[in-house]
Design a protein around this motif. Sequence first.
Motif, PDB file in Angstrom:
ATOM      1  N   ASP A   1       0.803  -1.220   0.000  1.00  0.00           N
ATOM      2  CA  ASP A   1       0.000   0.000   0.000  1.00  0.00           C
ATOM      3  C   ASP A   1       0.837   1.273   0.000  1.00  0.00           C
ATOM      4  OD1 ASP A   1      -2.413  -1.345  -0.061  1.00  0.00           O
ATOM      5  OD2 ASP A   1      -2.592  -1.436   2.128  1.00  0.00           O
ATOM      6  N   ASP A   2       2.098   1.169   0.374  1.00  0.00           N
ATOM      7  CA  ASP A   2       2.964   2.348   0.450  1.00  0.00           C
ATOM      8  C   ASP A   2       4.188   2.139  -0.434  1.00  0.00           C
ATOM      9  OD1 ASP A   2       3.536   4.941   1.445  1.00  0.00           O
ATOM     10  OD2 ASP A   2       4.943   4.102   2.905  1.00  0.00           O
ATOM     11  N   GLY A   3       3.931   1.762  -1.692  1.00  0.00           N
ATOM     12  CA  GLY A   3       5.011   1.409  -2.613  1.00  0.00           C
ATOM     13  C   GLY A   3       5.820   2.599  -3.078  1.00  0.00           C
ATOM     14  N   LEU A   4       6.757   2.332  -3.987  1.00  0.00           N
ATOM     15  CA  LEU A   4       7.679   3.356  -4.456  1.00  0.00           C
ATOM     16  C   LEU A   4       6.980   4.505  -5.166  1.00  0.00           C
ATOM     17  CD1 LEU A   4      10.557   1.073  -5.812  1.00  0.00           C
ATOM     18  CD2 LEU A   4      10.489   2.335  -3.641  1.00  0.00           C
ATOM     19  N   ASP A   5       5.807   4.249  -5.730  1.00  0.00           N
ATOM     20  CA  ASP A   5       5.067   5.310  -6.421  1.00  0.00           C
ATOM     21  C   ASP A   5       4.443   6.305  -5.447  1.00  0.00           C
ATOM     22  OD1 ASP A   5       3.427   2.827  -5.933  1.00  0.00           O
ATOM     23  OD2 ASP A   5       1.799   4.216  -6.417  1.00  0.00           O
ATOM     24  N   ARG A   6       4.506   6.037  -4.135  1.00  0.00           N
ATOM     25  CA  ARG A   6       3.929   6.928  -3.132  1.00  0.00           C
ATOM     26  C   ARG A   6       4.994   7.632  -2.292  1.00  0.00           C
ATOM     27  NH1 ARG A   6      -1.156   5.122   0.099  1.00  0.00           N
ATOM     28  NH2 ARG A   6      -1.411   7.386  -0.066  1.00  0.00           N
ATOM     29  N   GLN A   7       6.251   7.525  -2.702  1.00  0.00           N
ATOM     30  CA  GLN A   7       7.338   8.134  -1.946  1.00  0.00           C
ATOM     31  C   GLN A   7       7.733   9.479  -2.569  1.00  0.00           C
ATOM     32  OE1 GLN A   7       7.800   6.370   0.830  1.00  0.00           O
ATOM     33  NE2 GLN A   7       6.353   4.957  -0.135  1.00  0.00           N
ATOM     34  N   VAL A   8       8.319  10.338  -1.744  1.00  0.00           N
ATOM     35  CA  VAL A   8       8.836  11.619  -2.224  1.00  0.00           C
ATOM     36  C   VAL A   8      10.349  11.492  -2.382  1.00  0.00           C
ATOM     37  CG1 VAL A   8       9.069  14.080  -1.763  1.00  0.00           C
ATOM     38  CG2 VAL A   8       6.975  12.874  -1.084  1.00  0.00           C
ATOM     39  N   TYR A   9      10.822  11.772  -3.589  1.00  0.00           N
ATOM     40  CA  TYR A   9      12.213  11.548  -3.953  1.00  0.00           C
ATOM     41  C   TYR A   9      13.009  12.857  -3.885  1.00  0.00           C
ATOM     42  CZ  TYR A   9      10.828   7.002  -5.967  1.00  0.00           C
ATOM     43  OH  TYR A   9      10.350   5.729  -6.158  1.00  0.00           O
ATOM     44  N   ASN A  10      14.294  12.727  -3.544  1.00  0.00           N
ATOM     45  CA  ASN A  10      15.233  13.811  -3.796  1.00  0.00           C
ATOM     46  C   ASN A  10      15.529  13.847  -5.293  1.00  0.00           C
ATOM     47  OD1 ASN A  10      15.561  14.544  -1.026  1.00  0.00           O
ATOM     48  ND2 ASN A  10      16.945  12.801  -0.759  1.00  0.00           N
ATOM     49  N   PHE A  11      16.078  14.933  -5.780  1.00  0.00           N
ATOM     50  CA  PHE A  11      16.336  15.006  -7.220  1.00  0.00           C
ATOM     51  C   PHE A  11      17.474  15.961  -7.532  1.00  0.00           C
ATOM     52  CE2 PHE A  11      13.221  18.306  -6.309  1.00  0.00           C
ATOM     53  CZ  PHE A  11      13.711  19.403  -7.000  1.00  0.00           C
ATOM     54  N   ARG A  12      17.994  15.801  -8.731  1.00  0.00           N
ATOM     55  CA  ARG A  12      18.923  16.772  -9.302  1.00  0.00           C
ATOM     56  C   ARG A  12      18.607  16.902 -10.789  1.00  0.00           C
ATOM     57  NH1 ARG A  12      22.367  12.181  -8.935  1.00  0.00           N
ATOM     58  NH2 ARG A  12      23.317  11.626 -10.945  1.00  0.00           N
ATOM     59  N   ILE A  13      18.927  18.051 -11.363  1.00  0.00           N
ATOM     60  CA  ILE A  13      18.650  18.304 -12.774  1.00  0.00           C
ATOM     61  C   ILE A  13      19.951  18.600 -13.505  1.00  0.00           C
ATOM     62  CG2 ILE A  13      16.292  19.095 -12.401  1.00  0.00           C
ATOM     63  CD1 ILE A  13      17.319  21.963 -12.479  1.00  0.00           C
ATOM     64  N   GLU A  14      19.933  18.359 -14.808  1.00  0.00           N
ATOM     65  CA  GLU A  14      21.135  18.574 -15.609  1.00  0.00           C
ATOM     66  C   GLU A  14      20.707  18.821 -17.052  1.00  0.00           C
ATOM     67  OE1 GLU A  14      25.299  16.224 -16.827  1.00  0.00           O
ATOM     68  OE2 GLU A  14      23.840  15.304 -15.456  1.00  0.00           O
ATOM     69  N   LYS A  15      21.441  19.672 -17.749  1.00  0.00           N
ATOM     70  CA  LYS A  15      21.205  19.836 -19.178  1.00  0.00           C
ATOM     71  C   LYS A  15      22.531  19.968 -19.903  1.00  0.00           C
ATOM     72  CE  LYS A  15      20.513  24.867 -19.196  1.00  0.00           C
ATOM     73  NZ  LYS A  15      19.609  25.961 -19.646  1.00  0.00           N
ATOM     74  N   THR A  16      22.541  19.477 -21.142  1.00  0.00           N
ATOM     75  CA  THR A  16      23.685  19.612 -22.033  1.00  0.00           C
ATOM     76  C   THR A  16      23.183  20.292 -23.304  1.00  0.00           C
ATOM     77  OG1 THR A  16      23.371  17.512 -23.204  1.00  0.00           O
ATOM     78  CG2 THR A  16      24.574  17.425 -21.115  1.00  0.00           C
ATOM     79  N   ALA A  17      24.014  20.337 -24.310  1.00  0.00           N
ATOM     80  CA  ALA A  17      23.602  20.943 -25.576  1.00  0.00           C
ATOM     81  C   ALA A  17      22.510  20.138 -26.261  1.00  0.00           C
ATOM     82  CB  ALA A  17      24.808  21.089 -26.505  1.00  0.00           C
ATOM     83  N   THR A  18      22.406  18.843 -25.928  1.00  0.00           N
ATOM     84  CA  THR A  18      21.462  17.983 -26.649  1.00  0.00           C
ATOM     85  C   THR A  18      20.510  17.207 -25.749  1.00  0.00           C
ATOM     86  OG1 THR A  18      23.118  16.216 -26.675  1.00  0.00           O
ATOM     87  CG2 THR A  18      23.031  17.682 -28.606  1.00  0.00           C
ATOM     88  N   THR A  19      20.632  17.339 -24.421  1.00  0.00           N
ATOM     89  CA  THR A  19      19.761  16.596 -23.507  1.00  0.00           C
ATOM     90  C   THR A  19      19.341  17.467 -22.324  1.00  0.00           C
ATOM     91  OG1 THR A  19      21.572  15.716 -22.169  1.00  0.00           O
ATOM     92  CG2 THR A  19      20.865  14.392 -24.075  1.00  0.00           C
ATOM     93  N   ALA A  20      18.199  17.105 -21.748  1.00  0.00           N
ATOM     94  CA  ALA A  20      17.747  17.674 -20.476  1.00  0.00           C
ATOM     95  C   ALA A  20      17.309  16.503 -19.613  1.00  0.00           C
ATOM     96  CB  ALA A  20      16.594  18.651 -20.691  1.00  0.00           C
ATOM     97  N   SER A  21      17.760  16.463 -18.364  1.00  0.00           N
ATOM     98  CA  SER A  21      17.478  15.280 -17.558  1.00  0.00           C
ATOM     99  C   SER A  21      17.185  15.638 -16.113  1.00  0.00           C
ATOM    100  CB  SER A  21      18.656  14.284 -17.615  1.00  0.00           C
ATOM    101  OG  SER A  21      19.795  14.841 -17.002  1.00  0.00           O
ATOM    102  N   ALA A  22      16.488  14.707 -15.450  1.00  0.00           N
ATOM    103  CA  ALA A  22      16.213  14.800 -14.019  1.00  0.00           C
ATOM    104  C   ALA A  22      16.422  13.426 -13.418  1.00  0.00           C
ATOM    105  CB  ALA A  22      14.787  15.277 -13.774  1.00  0.00           C
ATOM    106  N   SER A  23      17.163  13.367 -12.325  1.00  0.00           N
ATOM    107  CA  SER A  23      17.420  12.110 -11.618  1.00  0.00           C
ATOM    108  C   SER A  23      16.800  12.183 -10.228  1.00  0.00           C
ATOM    109  CB  SER A  23      18.921  11.848 -11.505  1.00  0.00           C
ATOM    110  OG  SER A  23      19.500  11.616 -12.767  1.00  0.00           O
ATOM    111  N   PHE A  24      15.993  11.165  -9.908  1.00  0.00           N
ATOM    112  CA  PHE A  24      15.314  11.083  -8.620  1.00  0.00           C
ATOM    113  C   PHE A  24      15.954   9.974  -7.794  1.00  0.00           C
ATOM    114  CE2 PHE A  24      12.256  12.627 -11.727  1.00  0.00           C
ATOM    115  CZ  PHE A  24      11.727  13.751 -11.095  1.00  0.00           C
ATOM    116  N   THR A  25      16.183  10.225  -6.510  1.00  0.00           N
ATOM    117  CA  THR A  25      16.810   9.220  -5.651  1.00  0.00           C
ATOM    118  C   THR A  25      15.978   9.016  -4.392  1.00  0.00           C
ATOM    119  OG1 THR A  25      18.216  10.919  -4.620  1.00  0.00           O
ATOM    120  CG2 THR A  25      19.147   9.673  -6.472  1.00  0.00           C
ATOM    121  N   PHE A  26      16.006   7.760  -3.915  1.00  0.00           N
ATOM    122  CA  PHE A  26      15.256   7.397  -2.707  1.00  0.00           C
ATOM    123  C   PHE A  26      15.904   6.154  -2.114  1.00  0.00           C
ATOM    124  CE2 PHE A  26      11.750   4.967  -0.686  1.00  0.00           C
ATOM    125  CZ  PHE A  26      11.375   5.900   0.278  1.00  0.00           C
TER     126      PHE A  26
END
Length: 336
Positions: free
Chosen positions: A107-132
Amino acid sequence: MDVSVEQYGQYQGHDLYELTLTNDQGMVVKLLNYGATLEKVLLPEADGLHNMILSLPSREDYSKERNFLGGTVGRIVGRIRGHVWQHGGVKVDLPMNEGNNHIHGGDDGLDRQVYNFRIEKTATTASASFTFVDPDGHNGYPGNLKLQVTYTLTNANALQYRVDALSDAETLFNPTNHTYFALDQPATIDDTTLTIPADDYKPLDAEHLPNQGWQPVSGTVFDFRQGQKLGDVIHTRADQITSERGINHPFLLKNGKTLAAKLQTAKHTMTLVTTAPSVVVYTANHFDGTGLPHNIKQFDGVALECQFAPVSGDDLSAITLLPGEPFTLANTWTFE
């Protein structure tokens, strides 16, 4: 390429954020740190941005109740028969949250958690990484599990989704992303053609679990090798379709480096490549246009859940993660 972040609320004392990735073609991806969720995929059209996936009416709605839309589901997706995992002489009782079975990580699976995150962009990509870090014993699972979920948008209108995980004890792990694709919404998926180069699928029993192992798709309504309109399948009277009120079935993929699935309409195409050995196709069978997801009805979208397929018996070795063993799942969704 651009990345932006906006704080919009709180959940159980944690700040909630919406992250926006934009590429040079004008494609926009919106993500939530609640559940490492894919909230929206917006493709530029002549009349503005068009959402390619099913979304709740507002970002605030995602944490109000569990709907799985776009979420990272785990530690395991799908069902474990009898909610028991036997390994090495040890019996692990997982929570029963669907009859006598365990489903979607508890009932309290990974889809119900609040993640830390960081963002990054390059000339050709934009990304977000979530950690828990999912602690030992949470939802009954042994081991402290360190999880990273990364979304990367490219200028080819491809969105890459990657899960990396590591546990300090033997555990079960079989996550997926639970996005519902709806390329021509508000139209239903009736006129969406699905192609899956899979020779075999798994029939399901009354508990929505496989009971016959892999079976040939040849001669059945589940033969998507040359492509079929979903409406021609979900409205048939085939026993497996009527019992599930649509498609809810695993398909065995041939090669993790080639096309796993394709969705196509008169206006749009989405292709999927995954490292997972199977994909479960689910045609939004349970939605009925009521409650919080009042904007979503049965057959409004289709989920392509990349994962290890559920099993007929109690052998869970395929989804057993050893301590220190790295886990990786990678999907790429490309939109045209």
